[in-house]
Design a protein around this motif. Structure first.
Motif, short mmCIF file in Angstrom:
data_model
loop_
_atom_site.label_atom_id
_atom_site.label_comp_id
_atom_site.label_asym_id
_atom_site.label_seq_id
_atom_site.Cartn_x
_atom_site.Cartn_y
_atom_site.Cartn_z
N GLN A 78 0.85 -1.19 0.00
CA GLN A 78 0.00 0.00 0.00
C GLN A 78 0.89 1.24 0.00
N LEU A 79 1.86 1.27 0.91
CA LEU A 79 2.81 2.37 0.97
C LEU A 79 4.20 1.78 1.12
N SER A 80 5.10 2.20 0.28
CA SER A 80 6.47 1.68 0.33
C SER A 80 7.45 2.83 0.17
N GLU A 81 8.56 2.72 0.86
CA GLU A 81 9.63 3.70 0.70
C GLU A 81 10.92 2.95 0.41
N PHE A 82 11.64 3.44 -0.59
CA PHE A 82 12.89 2.81 -1.01
C PHE A 82 14.01 3.84 -0.98
N GLY A 83 15.19 3.39 -0.66
CA GLY A 83 16.36 4.26 -0.67
C GLY A 83 16.95 4.35 -2.05
N ILE A 84 17.50 5.51 -2.36
CA ILE A 84 18.25 5.72 -3.61
C ILE A 84 19.71 5.87 -3.20
N PHE A 85 20.55 4.99 -3.71
CA PHE A 85 21.96 4.97 -3.36
C PHE A 85 22.81 5.10 -4.62
#
Length: 179
Positions: free
Chosen positions: A66-73
């Motif tokens: 439903q809600l996801s957060e991903f890191g940008i590296f």
């Protein structure tokens, strides 16, 4: 989930990311605009324990998609560049994913925002299979508007009194991309 572009890796956060994550926050410049938080005022509050709890929270949300957060590296040195957020919902009877992105201001004007969004779009359409992807952009966020238009998002409409923040209403533009 892990996606790679020429310079970046977009993936779920891991406990080992704390040092890169906190360095990204510490190295932010002062706020560059009203759309930029700048360097956090209370850095000591960003503890490893709080980061661990956030990862656990994101992990639970990832399971439901439903809600996801991903890191940008950055791939060459592992620097934390920013984040991508996906929110699965419906609007006007259509399945959609709201896409949000934020790049630490010390990395602005290097193409990382555009590269991140271009990289995640195929994943969204192939894996989550929405009818469309939407961006909700504050009407005076010219950099974000330019990014959206440069990769093919179409302007749909203006929403007055869309978001109430800091005691005032903001006007937002809705941009979309369909498969």
């Amino acid at each position: 989930m892990q996606l790679k572009s020429n310079r970046l890796v977009i993936r779920s956060y891991m406990y080992e990311d704390y040092e890169a994550w906190i360095a990204g926050l510490k190295n932010r410049l002062v706020s560059q605009s009203r759309h930029d938080e700048g360097r956090p005022q209370d850095l000591p509050a960003y503890t490893k324990e709080k980061f661990k709890k956030k990862i656990e929270q994101w992990s639970k949300q990832d399971d439901a998609w439903q809600l996801s957060e991903f890191g940008i590296f950055r791939e060459n040195d592992g620097a934390h560049i920013g984040k991508i957020e996906l929110y699965r919902t419906q609007r006007n009877g259509k399945e959609l994913v709201l896409l949000g992105y934020a790049i630490h201001n010390q990395y602005w004007r290097k193409g990382y925002g555009k590269e991140s969004v271009v990289t995640i779009i195929p994943f969204i359409f192939e894996y989550l299979q929405p009818e469309r992807i939407e961006l909700h952009i504050d009407s005076d966020n010219l950099a974000s508007i330019h990014l959206a238009e440069s990769i093919g998002f179409k302007y749909e409409e203006k929403q007055s009194q869309f978001s109430f923040d800091s005691g005032e209403w903001s006007e937002f533009f809705i941009y979309y991309l369909e498969k």
